[in-house]
Write an enzyme that holds these catalytic residues in place. Sequence first.
Site, PDB file in Angstrom:
ATOM      1  N   LEU A  40       0.859  -1.185   0.000  1.00  0.00           N
ATOM      2  CA  LEU A  40       0.000   0.000   0.000  1.00  0.00           C
ATOM      3  C   LEU A  40       0.895   1.234   0.000  1.00  0.00           C
ATOM      4  O   LEU A  40       1.884   1.286   0.734  1.00  0.00           O
ATOM      5  CB  LEU A  40      -0.891   0.037   1.255  1.00  0.00           C
ATOM      6  N   ASP A  41       0.536   2.230  -0.801  1.00  0.00           N
ATOM      7  CA  ASP A  41       1.277   3.490  -0.797  1.00  0.00           C
ATOM      8  C   ASP A  41       1.210   4.137   0.587  1.00  0.00           C
ATOM      9  O   ASP A  41       0.242   3.925   1.324  1.00  0.00           O
ATOM     10  CB  ASP A  41       0.676   4.465  -1.819  1.00  0.00           C
ATOM     11  N   PRO A  42       2.188   4.968   0.935  1.00  0.00           N
ATOM     12  CA  PRO A  42       2.153   5.645   2.248  1.00  0.00           C
ATOM     13  C   PRO A  42       0.877   6.438   2.490  1.00  0.00           C
ATOM     14  O   PRO A  42       0.360   6.451   3.603  1.00  0.00           O
ATOM     15  CB  PRO A  42       3.388   6.560   2.192  1.00  0.00           C
ATOM     16  N   GLN A 318       3.005  -2.377  -6.063  1.00  0.00           N
ATOM     17  CA  GLN A 318       1.978  -1.529  -5.477  1.00  0.00           C
ATOM     18  C   GLN A 318       0.667  -1.711  -6.247  1.00  0.00           C
ATOM     19  O   GLN A 318       0.685  -1.942  -7.448  1.00  0.00           O
ATOM     20  CB  GLN A 318       2.400  -0.060  -5.542  1.00  0.00           C
ATOM     21  N   SER A 320      -2.092   0.578  -5.871  1.00  0.00           N
ATOM     22  CA  SER A 320      -2.920   1.747  -5.579  1.00  0.00           C
ATOM     23  C   SER A 320      -2.574   2.891  -6.486  1.00  0.00           C
ATOM     24  O   SER A 320      -3.240   3.881  -6.480  1.00  0.00           O
ATOM     25  CB  SER A 320      -2.753   2.162  -4.128  1.00  0.00           C
TER      26      SER A 320
END
Length: 320
Positions: A40-42, A318, A320
Amino acid sequence: MNAPNGILVVDKPADWTSHDVVARVRRVANTRKVGHAGTLDPMATGILVLGLGPSTRLLTYLVGADKEYLATIRLGASTTTDDAEGESLGWAPAERVRAITPARQADAIAHLTGEIDQVPSSVSAIKVDGKRAYARARAGEQVELKSRRVTVSEFEVLGTRGATGPDGEAAVDVDVRVACSSGTYVRALARDVGVALLTGGHLTALRRTRVGPFTLTDAHALDDLDVASALVRPATAASAIFPVLALTQAQAQDLGHGKKIEVDAPDAETAAAVAPDGRLVGLAAVRNGGARTIVNFPVPTEASGPSAEPSAGPNTEQES
């Protein structure tokens, strides 16, 4: 004391990387053998599925599971990263934003539903000639990624409202729910909706609400995380993903030793082979009354400290 072994579903907070979460769980669980299934992206929050101990072997099967997200798309501007963390590429004229009607919006979303060819964001984790696309993009290289086939099974508008940019530019925020196949980029969906409406678009919020059989009701916050009570047992996790092959004690012993066994069970490409005591013996292929091991799950070893082996689990892209 046995080393921790099972699946852990975490509700990732914003501004944490997936690696940050893995590092925290390693410390709390006192083990190095931790992996995750699907980055998941930050900026994103929500479900991050981790495997501890031998259960890292299950992560391979969860990486490819369908996902579900809640997201907010801002129409009116594109960014270099297709989300709010990138630099703006310019805002559309206000009259073009005001020209977005519910019918046009629905049509754009309909064309991005079903099986589609999607070009991932240039700052994705996809490797290009052995190097991550985001690393090349941030180094100033021109990154062109090939489209790939993904499935967006549901793309639902939950609400629409007016918004403004940092300098008062006209914008529209669209809250959506997306159910999709693994490898789908919600950021790219936001970008492509904006392209279709001639306004530009980018993602401003993203929350992953489901990974395969696991939902937010299964997720645990990182604050005051009690790993022992939060762990999903390997057999329970595998049984949620695959059909169950219930074994006798003799069958469990033979299958655990890699022998092919006779079973009275329907064919299954992959089944969760469970011993009478509830232990996951392994994953097995069942065909024509016989079962053979695909992956074995040994009894976990003693708890490991900082010197134990590095993290296991897939190195995923990733989504997202």
